[in-house]
Enzyme design. Structure first.
Site, PDB file in Angstrom:
ATOM      1  N   GLU A   1     -17.709 -27.553 -10.831  1.00  0.00           N
ATOM      2  CA  GLU A   1     -19.118 -27.496 -10.418  1.00  0.00           C
ATOM      3  C   GLU A   1     -19.234 -27.259  -8.912  1.00  0.00           C
ATOM      4  OE1 GLU A   1     -20.204 -31.144 -12.387  1.00  0.00           O
ATOM      5  OE2 GLU A   1     -19.907 -30.145 -14.310  1.00  0.00           O
TER       6      GLU A   1
ATOM      7  N   GLU B   1      -9.650 -28.979 -16.551  1.00  0.00           N
ATOM      8  CA  GLU B   1     -10.979 -29.068 -17.152  1.00  0.00           C
ATOM      9  C   GLU B   1     -11.467 -27.662 -17.480  1.00  0.00           C
ATOM     10  OE1 GLU B   1     -13.119 -32.904 -15.927  1.00  0.00           O
ATOM     11  OE2 GLU B   1     -13.379 -31.514 -14.273  1.00  0.00           O
TER      12      GLU B   1
ATOM     13  N   ASN C   1     -16.264 -39.513 -13.705  1.00  0.00           N
ATOM     14  CA  ASN C   1     -17.003 -38.697 -12.740  1.00  0.00           C
ATOM     15  C   ASN C   1     -18.493 -38.798 -13.063  1.00  0.00           C
ATOM     16  OD1 ASN C   1     -18.096 -36.759 -11.098  1.00  0.00           O
ATOM     17  ND2 ASN C   1     -16.994 -35.023 -12.020  1.00  0.00           N
ATOM     18  N   TRP C   2     -19.190 -39.555 -12.240  1.00  0.00           N
ATOM     19  CA  TRP C   2     -20.626 -39.782 -12.496  1.00  0.00           C
ATOM     20  C   TRP C   2     -21.464 -38.565 -12.133  1.00  0.00           C
ATOM     21  CZ3 TRP C   2     -21.677 -45.373 -10.196  1.00  0.00           C
ATOM     22  CH2 TRP C   2     -21.091 -46.331 -11.043  1.00  0.00           C
ATOM     23  N   LYS C   3     -20.861 -37.589 -11.445  1.00  0.00           N
ATOM     24  CA  LYS C   3     -21.609 -36.404 -11.002  1.00  0.00           C
ATOM     25  C   LYS C   3     -22.873 -36.861 -10.247  1.00  0.00           C
ATOM     26  CE  LYS C   3     -19.354 -33.790 -14.574  1.00  0.00           C
ATOM     27  NZ  LYS C   3     -19.356 -32.657 -15.499  1.00  0.00           N
TER      28      LYS C   3
ATOM     29  N   GLY D   1     -19.379 -30.654 -20.582  1.00  0.00           N
ATOM     30  CA  GLY D   1     -20.781 -30.915 -20.908  1.00  0.00           C
ATOM     31  C   GLY D   1     -21.293 -30.125 -22.097  1.00  0.00           C
TER      32      GLY D   1
ATOM     33  N   SER E   1     -15.859 -32.850 -22.299  1.00  0.00           N
ATOM     34  CA  SER E   1     -16.423 -33.418 -23.531  1.00  0.00           C
ATOM     35  C   SER E   1     -15.517 -34.452 -24.194  1.00  0.00           C
ATOM     36  CB  SER E   1     -16.799 -32.302 -24.516  1.00  0.00           C
ATOM     37  OG  SER E   1     -17.820 -31.484 -23.957  1.00  0.00           O
TER      38      SER E   1
ATOM     39  N   HIS F   1     -13.571 -29.481  -8.109  1.00  0.00           N
ATOM     40  CA  HIS F   1     -14.220 -29.557  -9.430  1.00  0.00           C
ATOM     41  C   HIS F   1     -14.936 -28.226  -9.705  1.00  0.00           C
ATOM     42  CE1 HIS F   1     -16.881 -30.714 -12.665  1.00  0.00           C
ATOM     43  NE2 HIS F   1     -16.077 -31.745 -12.878  1.00  0.00           N
TER      44      HIS F   1
ATOM     45  N   GLY G   1     -16.862 -37.052 -17.800  1.00  0.00           N
ATOM     46  CA  GLY G   1     -18.177 -36.908 -17.180  1.00  0.00           C
ATOM     47  C   GLY G   1     -19.205 -37.740 -17.933  1.00  0.00           C
ATOM     48  N   GLY G   2     -19.955 -37.103 -18.817  1.00  0.00           N
ATOM     49  CA  GLY G   2     -21.069 -37.737 -19.522  1.00  0.00           C
ATOM     50  C   GLY G   2     -20.735 -39.103 -20.114  1.00  0.00           C
TER      51      GLY G   2
HETATM   52  P1  13P Z   1     -18.064 -33.999 -19.531  1.00  0.00           P
HETATM   53  O1  13P Z   1     -17.150 -35.131 -19.945  1.00  0.00           O
HETATM   54  O2  13P Z   1     -19.494 -34.383 -19.412  1.00  0.00           O
HETATM   55  O3  13P Z   1     -17.831 -32.780 -20.367  1.00  0.00           O
HETATM   56  O4  13P Z   1     -17.635 -33.594 -18.031  1.00  0.00           O
HETATM   57  C1  13P Z   1     -16.295 -33.372 -17.736  1.00  0.00           C
HETATM   58  C2  13P Z   1     -16.149 -33.271 -16.271  1.00  0.00           C
HETATM   59  O5  13P Z   1     -16.579 -32.308 -15.660  1.00  0.00           O
HETATM   60  C3  13P Z   1     -15.512 -34.394 -15.568  1.00  0.00           C
HETATM   61  O6  13P Z   1     -15.206 -34.065 -14.249  1.00  0.00           O
END
Ligand code: 13P
Length: 251
Positions: free
Chosen positions: A100, A166, A13-15, A172, A212, A98, A233-234
């Protein structure tokens, strides 16, 4: 519950990151790094990057998905994207609910359910995301919250779908759930799924962990029986980190 083999699934997930030139470079690198890996890989870029990413990954087994969709097939919804538009841009997957989106846009479980249903109707597979907050976990309400999110988000009974657990406190933050907490939660979710869709269907569903995940902690999480892959994510922004996570789960 019956044990069954489930094909591992890894989502990146590149957000709200990257521009087209960066997406192009990424797509030149990733396929070669995961060519002998076990499982299915999907990249979830922003809408503006979908055509570039789809073109860049064409001919590779790596799929592309949207990060969100509107439940209506078309119409006056400025700034939104429909399931048909995602398919047109080369997507076969889409994230729904998600945390977010729930946080920034107030998405409810009922809206997530409608989105998942719209996705399925257009031929997309929704990856439905749920997760408790830190306060909910600390006050002992995590499982109750997750059960409510699960049944609400699956109210329209989409099929197919995959699930991502999640925990909001792990996203994050560098605070990953321990493999024990993650396994206990995934096993609970599989039981809750069985109540909703029946045991054979629940046994075959992929439940991904997200929060994470990195190349150092992935293998110990993946070793747990109810963890079927990751939504990253990251660490998915860098092809070498993302491929190291995938490869640590078997090749
Ligand atoms: P991180 O891996 O940056 O914690 O993000 C997880 C996430 O929200 C993937 O959708």
């Amino acid at each position: 519950m019956t044990s069954i083999s489930r094909r591992p699934l890894f989502g990146g997930n590149w957000k709200m990151h990257k521009v087209a030139a960066e997406a192009e470079a990424y797509c030149r690198e990733l396929p070669g790094l995961v060519s002998d890996a076990l499982g299915e890989v999907v990249i979830f870029p922003s809408p503006t990057l979908l055509p570039t990413t789809s073109a860049g990954l064409a001919g590779s087994p790596i799929a592309v998905g949207g990060q969100d969709l509107h439940p209506e097939p078309a119409g006056a919804h400025t700034g939104d994207v429909s399931a048909t538009q995602l398919v047109d841009a080369g997507c076969s997957w889409v994230l729904c609910g998600h945390s977010e989106r729930r946080r920034d846009h107030g998405e409810t479980d009922a809206q997530v359910a409608a989105k998942a249903q719209a996705a399925v109707a257009a031929g997309l597979t929704p990856l439905i995301c749920i997760g408790e907050s830190e306060g909910e976990r600390e006050s002992g309400r995590a499982l109750e919250v997750l059960e409510r999110q699960l049944s609400g988000s699956l109210a329209e009974r989409p099929e197919p779908f995959a699930l991502a657990y999640e925990p909001v406190w792990a996203i994050g933050t560098g605070k990953t759930a321990t493999p024990e907490i993650a396994q206990e939660t995934h096993a609970f979710l599989r039981e809750a799924l069985a109540d909703l869709i029946g045991e054979p269907a629940a046994a075959s569903k992929r439940i991904l962990y997200g929060g994470s995940v990195n190349p150092k902690n992935a293998a110990s999480l993946f070793a747990k029986p109810d963890i079927d892959g990751f939504l990253v994510g990251g660490a998915s922004l860098d092809p070498s980190q993302f491929s190291a996570i995938i490869r640590s789960c078997g090749s």
